[in-house]
Motif scaffolding. Structure first.
Motif, PDB file in Angstrom:
ATOM      1  N   LEU A 157       0.827  -1.209   0.000  1.00 26.93           N
ATOM      2  CA  LEU A 157       0.000   0.000   0.000  1.00 26.93           C
ATOM      3  C   LEU A 157       0.863   1.260   0.000  1.00 26.93           C
ATOM      4  CD1 LEU A 157      -2.868  -0.982   2.463  1.00 26.93           C
ATOM      5  CD2 LEU A 157      -3.009  -0.664   0.001  1.00 26.93           C
ATOM      6  N   GLY A 158       2.039   1.203   0.646  1.00 20.64           N
ATOM      7  CA  GLY A 158       2.929   2.359   0.672  1.00 20.64           C
ATOM      8  C   GLY A 158       3.392   2.731  -0.730  1.00 20.64           C
TER       9      GLY A 158
ATOM     10  N   HIS B  58       6.380   4.992   6.358  1.00 18.31           N
ATOM     11  CA  HIS B  58       7.787   5.116   5.985  1.00 18.31           C
ATOM     12  C   HIS B  58       8.022   4.715   4.532  1.00 18.31           C
ATOM     13  CE1 HIS B  58       9.932   6.122   9.767  1.00 18.31           C
ATOM     14  NE2 HIS B  58       8.749   5.797  10.257  1.00 18.31           N
ATOM     15  N   THR B  59       7.331   3.670   4.069  1.00 23.81           N
ATOM     16  CA  THR B  59       7.499   3.257   2.673  1.00 23.81           C
ATOM     17  C   THR B  59       7.076   4.378   1.737  1.00 23.81           C
ATOM     18  OG1 THR B  59       6.917   1.028   3.346  1.00 23.81           O
ATOM     19  CG2 THR B  59       6.946   1.470   0.994  1.00 23.81           C
ATOM     20  N   ARG B  60       5.917   4.963   2.030  1.00 24.85           N
ATOM     21  CA  ARG B  60       5.397   6.011   1.169  1.00 24.85           C
ATOM     22  C   ARG B  60       6.400   7.157   1.085  1.00 24.85           C
ATOM     23  NH1 ARG B  60       2.561  10.555   2.279  1.00 24.85           N
ATOM     24  NH2 ARG B  60       1.217  11.394   0.635  1.00 24.85           N
ATOM     25  N   ALA B  61       6.906   7.583   2.256  1.00 24.90           N
ATOM     26  CA  ALA B  61       7.865   8.689   2.271  1.00 24.90           C
ATOM     27  C   ALA B  61       9.132   8.319   1.505  1.00 24.90           C
ATOM     28  CB  ALA B  61       8.199   9.064   3.705  1.00 24.90           C
ATOM     29  N   ALA B  62       9.622   7.089   1.724  1.00 23.91           N
ATOM     30  CA  ALA B  62      10.865   6.678   1.074  1.00 23.91           C
ATOM     31  C   ALA B  62      10.679   6.593  -0.438  1.00 23.91           C
ATOM     32  CB  ALA B  62      11.318   5.334   1.629  1.00 23.91           C
ATOM     33  N   VAL B  63       9.552   6.004  -0.864  1.00 25.68           N
ATOM     34  CA  VAL B  63       9.324   5.860  -2.306  1.00 25.68           C
ATOM     35  C   VAL B  63       9.149   7.232  -2.946  1.00 25.68           C
ATOM     36  CG1 VAL B  63       7.724   4.986  -4.031  1.00 25.68           C
ATOM     37  CG2 VAL B  63       8.390   3.541  -2.134  1.00 25.68           C
TER      38      VAL B  63
ATOM     39  N   PRO C 108      10.043  11.140   7.899  1.00 24.71           N
ATOM     40  CA  PRO C 108       9.041  10.818   6.907  1.00 24.71           C
ATOM     41  C   PRO C 108       8.029  11.949   6.861  1.00 24.71           C
ATOM     42  CG  PRO C 108       8.735   9.500   8.865  1.00 24.71           C
ATOM     43  CD  PRO C 108      10.007  10.235   9.040  1.00 24.71           C
ATOM     44  N   ARG C 109       7.514  12.226   5.662  1.00 28.97           N
ATOM     45  CA  ARG C 109       6.539  13.309   5.541  1.00 28.97           C
ATOM     46  C   ARG C 109       5.407  13.077   6.520  1.00 28.97           C
ATOM     47  NH1 ARG C 109       7.229  14.828  -0.529  1.00 28.97           N
ATOM     48  NH2 ARG C 109       9.311  13.972  -0.474  1.00 28.97           N
TER      49      ARG C 109
END
Lengths: 319, 286
Positions: A122-123, A202-207, B13-14
Motif C-alpha cells: 500500500l505504501g 515510511h514506505t510512502r515517504a521513502a518511495v 518521513p513526511r
C-alpha cells in the motif's frame, strides 16, 4: 569490507551483548528482592507457612547463601534453561514456556508477513498515486491505524467478524494446522494493523523520495515498464529506510502480541506474562522476561547485520 | 542497541499534517475531550459507580443511553467520567517528559563531551525497551499501581524528547547568534535558556503531543490487562476489558470506550503533526 572487518564488527557487538545480558539477568534476578515482603513470603504466596516449607524453599533457592552467590547459582540454572518452578502450578517454568512458545511465534510471524505485504504494497501504491484519491484514503487510514492500539483493533475486529458476521472464532488457538491459522487470523490482523500503518508511512515517504531521483526519471524516460522501475530502481533504494525501522517494528509486535493474546484468549507467551504478573508468580515472570529480552537483543543484532548487507555505504563507513 | 546509524537517510518521513477544516475539527474534538475531563463528574447523568442490579447488561435505552455493564453501571456516565483518568495520566507524562527531555537535550546538545555521550547511551538503551513490557513486569514485581506506571512512563518517554531536542539544539549552536552572544560574554546558562530554547520550544511542544498520544495508548493497554487503574475505576482501558465479554449482548458498551481511546489518540497525534509543520515553518529553516 573483508572478513576481518566483519569479524571485528560482530565480535564488538557480541561483547556488548554479553554485557547487556549480565545487566539484564541481574535486574531480572533482583525482581525477587524488589517485590514487597521477604523472598520467602514471595515464594510462599499464600500457601501455609511452616518450618518445613520455609526450610525447603531455603534449600531450593539457596536463600541461606549471600546475595551474589544466590545470583550466581540462579544464572547457572538459567543458562541450562532451568528457571525453577511456577508458584501457581508448581510445574517447571520451562515446560510451560515451551508449550506456549510455538503459538506466539506463529502469531508473530503471521502478523509480520501481513505487516510487510500490506505496509509495503500500500505504501508503494500510495506513493505512485500521490495526492490522488487512493493516496488520500490510504493516508487517512494510516493516521487512524497509527493511533489504534492492538487491543482496540482486536475488539473492533471481533465485533465485525465474529459477532456481526460469524466468520471467525472469537477466542483460542485452535487444534493445530489450518484450524490454528484460522483461529489466529483475526489476532494477526489486529496485531499487524499498527505496524503496517507504520511501515506504510515510511514506505510512502521513502518511495516518494526515490521517485524524485534523476535515475528514476531517466529509467522512465528510457521507456522501462512501471513494474520494472519499481522492482529494480525504487524498491531496493526505498527499502533501506524501511530496514532502519525494523527494530521499532519488532518491539511493536512484542508489545502488541501481549495485548492481542489477552484480547483473544490465546494461550501464548504474552498471556503467560500477564497472568504471572497478575498472580505475582515471580519465577515464571523471570523466565518469560529473560526469554523475551534475549529475543529482542538477538533480533537487534540481526537487524544491524542486515543493514550492513543491504547498504554498501555503511560498509564503507565501518571498514 | 538499535542505534540509528547517521549515514542512512534518517530524513523525517513526511508527516500528514492536517490543514484548514480538518485541524479545526481536531481542536474542537480535543477541546470537547478536555471539557469532559474537567467537568465530567458534573456532566454525567448518573453516578458512574452506582449499580442498578435489576438492570444488568441492558441495551441502550432512554434511561441508560449506552446501556449498562455486567454490574448494572451506566456505561454512558462511565465513559464521560473516564475522560478524567484518560487525560490526566498522559498529561502528567507529557509534561514530566517535556521537562526532563528539554533539560537533558539542551545540556547534551550544548555541552557535548562526556555529558552528551552519557545521555545518548541512556537514550539508546531506553529506545530499544518495549515500554508496556517494563510496565507489566514492574506491576508483577511490586504490584499494580496506576501512578507507578505513570512515573515509569515519564522515565521511558523522556529519551524520546531528549533525542529530538538534542538534535535541534545541535543545529542551533553553530549559528551566528549563539556565537555573538558568547562573544559579548553572555553566560552559558543564559544562552541555553534565553537564546537557544525559544528556537527549540516549538519542536518540543509538537513532540509532547505525540508523547501524550503514545502514553495514552500505553496506559489504556496496561489497564486493559488489569495492571493499571484499580478495579472498579471508570477508565477506558479497564472498561474495555470488563465489557469485552459483553460484545455479544451489548456491543455499544464495549465500543464506546474503544472509540474514545482511538479518537483521543488520533486527535493528539494529528495536532502534534500540525504543530510541527505550522510552528517549524513559521520559524524558518530549522
Amino acid at each position: 569490507m573483508d572478513w576481518k572487518d566483519w569479524a571485528t564488527f560482530v565480535s564488538k557487538r557480541l561483547a556488548a551483548l554479553v554485557v547487556l545480558f549480565v545487566v539484564l539477568s541481574f535486574v531480572t534476578f533482583a525482581l525477587m528482592y524488589v517485590s514487597p515482603g521477604t523472598v520467602v513470603d514471595v515464594l510462599l504466596a499464600g500457601r501455609p507457612r511452616s518450618a518445613a516449607t520455609v526450610h525447603a524453599l531455603n534449600v531450593e533457592y539457596h536463600l541461606d547463601k549471600p546475595f551474589m552467590v544466590q545470583y550466581w547459582m540462579w544464572v547457572r540454572d538459567a543458562l541450562r534453561f532451568n528457571f525453577g518452578s511456577s508458584i501457581q502450578t508448581t510445574l517447571p517454568v520451562t515446560d510451560e514456556i515451551k508449550a506456549r512458545l510455538p503459538t506466539s511465534l506463529l502469531l508473530g510471524v503471521y502478523a509480520y508477513v501481513l505487516t510487510m505485504v500490506s505496509g509495503i504494497g500500500l505504501g508503494v501504491l500510495a506513493a505512485f498515486r500521490n495526492k490522488r484519491a487512493v493516496d488520500r484514503v490510504v493516508v487517512a487510514g494510516t493516521v487512524v491505524g497509527l493511533s489504534m492500539p492492538s487491543f482496540v483493533a482486536g475488539v473492533f475486529l471481533l465485533f465485525v467478524f465474529a459477532v456481526q458476521l460469524p466468520w471467525f472464532p472469537a477466542f483460542g488457538k485452535g487444534d493445530g494446522g489450518l484450524d490454528t491459522l484460522w483461529h489466529l487470523t483475526l489476532p494477526a490482523v489486529a496485531l499487524a494493523m499498527t505496524s503496517a500503518a507504520y511501515v506504510l508511512k515510511h514506505t510512502r515517504a521513502a518511495v516518494l523520495g526515490v521517485l524524485q531521483q534523476d535515475y528514476v526519471v531517466f529509467a522512465r524516460a528510457r521507456g522501462l515498464s512501471n513494474g520494472r522501475v519499481i522492482r529494480v530502481y525504487v524498491l531496493r533504494n526505498a527499502l533501506i529506510p524501511i530496514l532502519t525501522i525494523s527494530g521499532v517494528l519488532f518491539s511493536y509486535l512484542i508489545v502488541g502480541g501481549v495485548l492481542v493474546e489477552m484480547t483473544f484468549s490465546i494461550q501464548g507467551i504474552g498471556q503467560l506474562l500477564v497472568q504471572s504478573a497478575t498472580a505475582k508468580d515471580l519465577p515464571m515472570l523471570q523466565g518469560v522476561v529473560l526469554l523475551v529480552s534475549a529475543v529482542i537483543i538477538l533480533v537487534n543484532l540481526l537487524t544491524d547485520v542486515v543493514y550492513l548487507i543491504a547498504d554498501p555505504r555503511l560498509r564503507l563507513k565501518h571498514g | 542497541m538499535a542505534r540509528q546509524t547517521e549515514i542512512v537517510s534518517t530524513r523525517k518521513p513526511r508527516r500528514y499534517a492536517p490543514r484548514g477544516l480538518a485541524i479545526g475539527f481536531c481542536f474542537v474534538v480535543a477541546g470537547g475531550i478536555l471539557f469532559l475531563a474537567i467537568f465530567g463528574p458534573l456532566l454525567a447523568p448518573q453516578d458512574p459507580n452506582a449499580q442498578h442490579l435489576q438492570d444488568v447488561l441492558a441495551g441502550p435505552s432512554s434511561q441508560h443511553w449506552l446501556g449498562t455493564d455486567s454490574l448494572g453501571r451506566d456505561v454512558f456516565s462511565r465513559t464521560i467520567v473516564g475522560a478524567q483518568l484518560g487525560v490526566l495520566g498522559p498529561l502528567v507524562i507529557a509534561v514530566g517528559s517535556f521537562a526532563i527531555g528539554n533539560l537533558l537535550g539542551l545540556w547534551a546538545g550544548y555541552r557535548r563531551g562526556w555529558v552528551d555521550s552519557l545521555v545518548m547511551r541512556w537514550v539508546d538503551l531506553m529506545w530499544s525497551v518495549p515500554t508496556l513490557l517494563v510496565l507489566v513486569v514492574a506491576a508483577g514485581a511490586v504490584g499494580a499501581s496506576y501512578w507507578l506506571a505513570v512515573g515509569l512512563l515519564v522515565i521511558l518517554s523522556a529519551p524520546f524528547d531528549t533525542r529530538i531536542i538534542r538534535g535541534v539544539v545541535m543545529e542551533q549552536v553553530p549559528r551566528p547568534y549563539v556565537e555573538a552572544a558568547r562573544t559579548v560574554g553572555v553566560s552559558g546558562r543564559r544562552i541555553v535558556f534565553l537564546h537557544i530554547w525559544p528556537n527549540v520550544a516549538p519542536v518540543a511542544i509538537a513532540n509532547s503531543f505525540l508523547v501524550f498520544a503514545s502514553s495514552l495508548v500505553a496506559l489504556a493497554g496496561l489497564s486493559f490487562l488489569g495492571l493499571g487503574a484499580p478495579p472498579g475505576t471508570p477508565d477506558w482501558g479497564l472498561m474495555l476489558s470488563e465489557s469485552q465479554a459483553m460484545l455479544f449482548v451489548n456491543p455499544v458498551a464495549t465500543l464506546a470506550p474503544a472509540l474514545m481511546i482511538v479518537v483521543t489518540a488520533t486527535v493528539a497525534n494529528l495536532i502534534g503533526d500540525w504543530f510541527d509543520e505550522y510552528l517549524t515553518s513559521r520559524m524558518g529553516a530549522t
